[in-house]
Write a protein that holds these residues in place. Structure first.
Motif, PDB file in Angstrom:
ATOM      1  N   PRO A  66       2.937  -3.072   4.171  1.00  0.00           N
ATOM      2  CA  PRO A  66       3.320  -1.801   4.801  1.00  0.00           C
ATOM      3  C   PRO A  66       4.361  -1.025   3.991  1.00  0.00           C
ATOM      4  O   PRO A  66       5.245  -1.605   3.371  1.00  0.00           O
ATOM      5  CB  PRO A  66       3.916  -2.223   6.146  1.00  0.00           C
ATOM      6  CG  PRO A  66       3.423  -3.595   6.390  1.00  0.00           C
ATOM      7  CD  PRO A  66       3.178  -4.213   5.049  1.00  0.00           C
ATOM      8  N   SER A  67       4.231   0.278   4.022  1.00  0.00           N
ATOM      9  CA  SER A  67       5.199   1.153   3.365  1.00  0.00           C
ATOM     10  C   SER A  67       5.252   2.465   4.126  1.00  0.00           C
ATOM     11  O   SER A  67       4.394   2.758   4.944  1.00  0.00           O
ATOM     12  CB  SER A  67       4.822   1.377   1.899  1.00  0.00           C
ATOM     13  OG  SER A  67       3.605   2.079   1.807  1.00  0.00           O
ATOM     14  N   GLY A  68       6.259   3.264   3.846  1.00  0.00           N
ATOM     15  CA  GLY A  68       6.347   4.565   4.487  1.00  0.00           C
ATOM     16  C   GLY A  68       7.753   5.086   4.650  1.00  0.00           C
ATOM     17  O   GLY A  68       7.971   6.285   4.683  1.00  0.00           O
ATOM     18  N   GLN A  69       8.744   4.205   4.758  1.00  0.00           N
ATOM     19  CA  GLN A  69      10.106   4.661   5.007  1.00  0.00           C
ATOM     20  C   GLN A  69      10.786   5.215   3.759  1.00  0.00           C
ATOM     21  O   GLN A  69      11.666   6.061   3.866  1.00  0.00           O
ATOM     22  CB  GLN A  69      10.970   3.533   5.577  1.00  0.00           C
ATOM     23  CG  GLN A  69      10.714   3.233   7.022  1.00  0.00           C
ATOM     24  CD  GLN A  69      11.094   4.401   7.932  1.00  0.00           C
ATOM     25  OE1 GLN A  69      11.836   5.301   7.586  1.00  0.00           O
ATOM     26  NE2 GLN A  69      10.530   4.375   9.121  1.00  0.00           N
TER      27      GLN A  69
ATOM     28  N   LYS B 121       9.814   7.271   1.598  1.00  0.00           N
ATOM     29  CA  LYS B 121       9.666   8.732   1.499  1.00  0.00           C
ATOM     30  C   LYS B 121      10.637   9.451   2.440  1.00  0.00           C
ATOM     31  O   LYS B 121      11.058  10.566   2.171  1.00  0.00           O
ATOM     32  CB  LYS B 121       8.225   9.146   1.773  1.00  0.00           C
ATOM     33  CG  LYS B 121       7.771   8.918   3.206  1.00  0.00           C
ATOM     34  CD  LYS B 121       6.329   9.373   3.431  1.00  0.00           C
ATOM     35  CE  LYS B 121       5.963   9.176   4.871  1.00  0.00           C
ATOM     36  NZ  LYS B 121       5.010   8.152   5.136  1.00  0.00           N
ATOM     37  N   ASN B 122      11.028   8.798   3.552  1.00  0.00           N
ATOM     38  CA  ASN B 122      11.987   9.379   4.491  1.00  0.00           C
ATOM     39  C   ASN B 122      13.432   9.179   4.043  1.00  0.00           C
ATOM     40  O   ASN B 122      14.333   9.869   4.515  1.00  0.00           O
ATOM     41  CB  ASN B 122      11.819   8.762   5.883  1.00  0.00           C
ATOM     42  CG  ASN B 122      10.456   9.021   6.470  1.00  0.00           C
ATOM     43  OD1 ASN B 122       9.820  10.023   6.160  1.00  0.00           O
ATOM     44  ND2 ASN B 122       9.987   8.103   7.285  1.00  0.00           N
TER      45      ASN B 122
ATOM     46  N   ILE C 291       8.061  -1.543   8.629  1.00  0.00           N
ATOM     47  CA  ILE C 291       8.827  -0.517   7.913  1.00  0.00           C
ATOM     48  C   ILE C 291       9.921   0.105   8.774  1.00  0.00           C
ATOM     49  O   ILE C 291      10.557   1.072   8.378  1.00  0.00           O
ATOM     50  CB  ILE C 291       7.902   0.576   7.348  1.00  0.00           C
ATOM     51  CG1 ILE C 291       7.122   1.261   8.468  1.00  0.00           C
ATOM     52  CG2 ILE C 291       6.981  -0.002   6.294  1.00  0.00           C
ATOM     53  CD1 ILE C 291       6.351   2.489   8.027  1.00  0.00           C
TER      54      ILE C 291
ATOM     55  N   GLU D 296       9.930  -2.228   2.572  1.00  0.00           N
ATOM     56  CA  GLU D 296       8.953  -1.345   1.936  1.00  0.00           C
ATOM     57  C   GLU D 296       8.152  -2.211   0.980  1.00  0.00           C
ATOM     58  O   GLU D 296       8.705  -2.699  -0.018  1.00  0.00           O
ATOM     59  CB  GLU D 296       9.672  -0.214   1.195  1.00  0.00           C
ATOM     60  CG  GLU D 296       8.770   0.739   0.482  1.00  0.00           C
ATOM     61  CD  GLU D 296       8.246   1.855   1.382  1.00  0.00           C
ATOM     62  OE1 GLU D 296       7.295   2.512   0.971  1.00  0.00           O
ATOM     63  OE2 GLU D 296       8.774   2.065   2.493  1.00  0.00           O
ATOM     64  N   LYS D 297       6.888  -2.455   1.322  1.00  0.00           N
ATOM     65  CA  LYS D 297       6.048  -3.389   0.574  1.00  0.00           C
ATOM     66  C   LYS D 297       6.745  -4.747   0.549  1.00  0.00           C
ATOM     67  O   LYS D 297       7.022  -5.299   1.587  1.00  0.00           O
ATOM     68  CB  LYS D 297       5.717  -2.835  -0.794  1.00  0.00           C
ATOM     69  CG  LYS D 297       4.934  -1.517  -0.703  1.00  0.00           C
ATOM     70  CD  LYS D 297       4.405  -1.091  -2.029  1.00  0.00           C
ATOM     71  CE  LYS D 297       3.850   0.302  -1.932  1.00  0.00           C
ATOM     72  NZ  LYS D 297       2.471   0.393  -1.698  1.00  0.00           N
TER      73      LYS D 297
END
Length: 187
Positions: A17-20, A22-23, A109, A179-180
């Motif tokens: 999972p990843s996504g944070q 970028k925030n 994440i 993140e990953k």
């Protein structure tokens, strides 16, 4: 919390999972192993040394540990999935359960406070490791609890690594997220 069982980890860290990030583009990555395979190998070796050390400590308390290890080994294997569930319940958002590369692990994440990240990392080790082992050390007749603690404490080596990193790298008011295969922090 939503738990998604992903099953066998395929070894591709890009599938985690990843996504944070970028925030939080200014987040700092923990100073940790770059390569997941190296991390897995080192943690398994450290776990073995911890297991041997705790075994020797148990030998000081009682003799004849052969039957203890049979039951304790089985019990600790049975507790591997509940161990990860205890990590998972500390999340408020989606968390993923993986198996593979000699590890069981959860990943999500979600942004957590430093304190909650440390609590999440330690909770299963306290429940299945330190408490049973402490009960055994107080009363050696609890050999099954001693074996459960022995194996569970050793299996939590990657969690202690995360706690060490959080304690030594993250400021008091810092926040952490995964993140990953890396963990990041920011203020």
């Amino acid at each position: 919390m939503e738990l998604i069982v992903k099953g066998r980890f395929n070894g591709d860290v890009n599938s985690l999972p990843s996504g944070q990030l970028k925030n939080h583009p200014d987040a700092t990555c923990f100073k940790e192993f770059e390569n997941f395979n190296t991390f897995s190998l080192v943690m398994n070796i450290l776990s073995l040394f911890l297991l041997i050390g705790l075994y020797l400590l148990m030998c000081l308390r009682i003799h004849g540990l052969a039957s203890l290890f049979n039951a304790g080994t089985i019990l600790s294997i049975v507790c591997m999935i509940p161990h990860e569930f205890l990590h998972a319940i500390c999340f408020r958002e989606t968390v993923y359960l993986y198996i593979g590369k000699g590890l069981f692990f959860v990943s999500g994440i979600e942004v957590m406070s430093k304190k909650r990240f440390i609590f999440m990392s330690l909770l299963p080790n306290i429940v299945f490791g330190f408490l049973p082992f402490l009960l055994f050390m107080i009363d050696p007749s609890h050999t099954i609890l001693g074996a459960l603690g022995l194996f569970s404490i050793s299996a939590g080596i990657g969690d202690y690594y995360n706690v060490f990193n959080a304690l030594t790298q993250v400021p008091k008011n810092g926040k952490c997220f995964m993140e990953k295969h890396h963990t990041y922090w920011f203020v």
